[in-house]
Design a protein around this motif. Structure first.
Motif, PDB file in Angstrom:
ATOM      1  N   LEU A  48       1.503 -56.708  -4.809  1.00  0.00           N
ATOM      2  CA  LEU A  48       0.481 -57.012  -5.819  1.00  0.00           C
ATOM      3  C   LEU A  48       0.485 -58.481  -6.214  1.00  0.00           C
ATOM      4  O   LEU A  48      -0.584 -59.095  -6.327  1.00  0.00           O
ATOM      5  CB  LEU A  48       0.709 -56.131  -7.054  1.00  0.00           C
ATOM      6  N   LEU A  49       1.632 -59.066  -6.436  1.00  0.00           N
ATOM      7  CA  LEU A  49       1.681 -60.445  -6.943  1.00  0.00           C
ATOM      8  C   LEU A  49       1.049 -61.461  -5.984  1.00  0.00           C
ATOM      9  O   LEU A  49       0.234 -62.286  -6.415  1.00  0.00           O
ATOM     10  CB  LEU A  49       3.116 -60.831  -7.279  1.00  0.00           C
ATOM     11  N   PRO A  50       1.381 -61.447  -4.688  1.00  0.00           N
ATOM     12  CA  PRO A  50       0.708 -62.421  -3.802  1.00  0.00           C
ATOM     13  C   PRO A  50      -0.795 -62.154  -3.678  1.00  0.00           C
ATOM     14  O   PRO A  50      -1.585 -63.096  -3.548  1.00  0.00           O
ATOM     15  CB  PRO A  50       1.423 -62.252  -2.463  1.00  0.00           C
ATOM     16  N   ARG A  51      -1.172 -60.871  -3.725  1.00  0.00           N
ATOM     17  CA  ARG A  51      -2.604 -60.549  -3.669  1.00  0.00           C
ATOM     18  C   ARG A  51      -3.320 -61.083  -4.905  1.00  0.00           C
ATOM     19  O   ARG A  51      -4.396 -61.689  -4.809  1.00  0.00           O
ATOM     20  CB  ARG A  51      -2.772 -59.030  -3.564  1.00  0.00           C
ATOM     21  N   LEU A  52      -2.736 -60.869  -6.073  1.00  0.00           N
ATOM     22  CA  LEU A  52      -3.326 -61.356  -7.321  1.00  0.00           C
ATOM     23  C   LEU A  52      -3.403 -62.876  -7.318  1.00  0.00           C
ATOM     24  O   LEU A  52      -4.435 -63.464  -7.691  1.00  0.00           O
ATOM     25  CB  LEU A  52      -2.501 -60.872  -8.505  1.00  0.00           C
TER      26      LEU A  52
END
Length: 472
Positions: A100-104
């Protein structure tokens, strides 16, 4: 888990096949970083930074007002992922923090770059698009339709701000400041029709292109092709008149120049393409040439040739010049307003006054025919005294207004009409001229936004090119 974060980012980047120049620049920025810990721009070890929420809030408000679709800027995905992070609900929704974090982070950066570059430079490169729309007649070459210098996007400028503490200031300063843009934006806020909103969005896109435009208080001549109108602005009032512009097969080009000189009763040097399409079949017909006041000159020697002796092959060879004598019946009418351009087009009078009564007036070979040529001349040359204006009237076969002009006509009543009383204007007007294409534009006299049909299909082409950014 740094390794898992790096793997997730690589997967995201490999799946990003966008062709947009700003997306490619951002992807390269992320790809060029060797270690993932140097990449995140919107979170740290302490969590997602507050600027992420500020970006989301700003774009939620601004994108609809800019005629842009929120989904094209990943706002639904950003909002959902931010909600998960803020609530720390990774497990409950089945999301892995390392995915989730790299996508966000990437979506936030992509939304930022798309908005700032798009708003500052436009989402489409107009010359590349419009100059490959239509082929020339009897040729495989494309017709050049757009001849403006437009500044190319500076993606590096945006990327430098993206990684700095000035990024939100840069973001908020990215919306076009052009008064026309703000006028169309206001119109968009009150429009409910999908068709009307889409048309406004396309015209707002034109406002984003960094190119020459009339200054707010500049004296200038505006020719808006879809409106089929000319507006002379910057004087005591707005001079408005109908025009006839290029047919759909011989479109008038979009350009910016400066009206440099005016000719009264000019000869018309007939363009070679018109000679080939309209005149060559009359080769050897002296009656046809006499009726139209056409003449033929050998370019090399300057000698006049008898039409009877000129063949079709000679007419299209390029060694001859075909012209039409100035005066009554000339296709340019009685006056022409010239400006430098790459198309040999200009503004001019016409001997076919009835054409201005048509609803659709796309019928020329590219030049702009003007309904009120005398009024336009007076606008361009406000220093003319009453006698100079009457000299111009007499030369254009208009009734004189001064006693001196009336006496002149009486004294020369037995002579052929002195249509060359004024031929060239010595003083150069040096007034900018803009040939533009807006299907939604405020009337310069009233400020009220008016709309017109997409005569040349340019709206359709632009809408298709940026469809992914327009509301569905």
């Amino acid at each position: 888990d740094t390794v898992r974060l790096e793997q997730s980012l690589k997967h995201i980047l490999s799946a990003d096949t966008s062709h947009w120049v700003f997306d490619k620049a951002l992807k390269k920025r992320y790809t060029d970083i060797s270690k993932f810990e140097d990449v995140p721009l919107w979170y740290s070890r302490m969590g997602v930074i507050g600027e992420a929420d500020s970006l989301l809030s700003y774009l939620r408000r601004e994108l609809p007002q800019s005629g842009l679709d929120t989904t094209a800027f990943y706002l639904p995905e950003i909002a959902e992922d931010l909600g998960i992070v803020r609530a720390l609900s990774f497990d409950s929704v089945g999301q892995n923090i390392n995915d989730l974090l790299p996508r966000l982070d990437y979506h936030l950066s992509k939304a930022y770059v798309r908005y700032t570059v798009g708003q500052r430079y436009g989402f489409v490169r107009p010359a590349r698009l419009m100059n490959k729309l239509y082929k020339k007649a009897d040729s495989d070459a494309f017709a050049k339709l757009f001849d403006e210098e437009v500044k190319e996007p500076d993606c590096n400028e945006t990327l430098s701000h993206l990684a700095s503490d000035t990024r939100l200031d840069f973001l908020m300063a990215s919306a076009p400041q052009l008064s026309l843009y703000k006028t169309l934006q206001h119109e968009l806020s009150t429009s409910t029709s999908k068709e009307a909103r889409r048309r406004l969005a396309v015209n707002m896109e034109r406002c984003r292109w960094q190119m020459s435009r009339p200054n707010e208080h500049e004296k200038a001549v505006l020719v808006n092709i879809p409106a089929q109108q000319l507006y002379a602005v910057g004087g005591d009032s707005v001079l408005n008149m109908r025009i006839c512009c290029g047919a759909t097969t011989t479109k008038s080009p979009l350009l910016h120049s400066t009206i440099s000189h005016i000719q009264v009763n000019p000869d018309w040097i007939i363009p070679h393409n018109i000679v080939k399409s309209d005149i060559v079949r009359h080769a050897g017909d002296s009656a046809y040439f006499a009726y139209h006041h056409y003449y033929i000159v050998e370019r090399a020697s300057g000698d006049s040739l008898d039409p009877v002796e000129v063949t079709q092959e000679a007419l299209v060879s390029g060694t001859l010049r075909v012209g039409q004598h100035g005066g009554p019946g000339n296709s340019l009418g009685r006056i022409v307003f010239r400006f430098n351009n790459n198309f040999s087009v200009y503004l001019h009078d016409t001997n076919n006054r009835g054409a201005f009564n048509r609803e659709r007036r796309t019928l020329s070979h590219g030049c702009i025919r003007v309904e009120k040529p005398f009024d336009l001349a007076c606008f361009l040359m406000p220093d003319m005294d009453e006698w100079e204006q009457d000299r111009l009237r007499i030369s254009m076969d208009l009734p004189p207004m001064t006693d001196r002009g009336k006496e002149y006509l009486e004294e020369n009543a037995e002579e052929p009409r002195p249509f060359r009383l004024m031929r060239y204007r010595d003083v150069s007007p040096r007034v900018p001229v803009y040939i533009i294409y807006y299907t939604a534009y405020p009337n310069p006299a009233t400020g009220i936004v008016q709309t017109w049909p997409d005569l040349y299909g340019y709206d359709k082409a632009i809408a298709s090119a940026i469809d992914s950014f327009l509301p569905k």
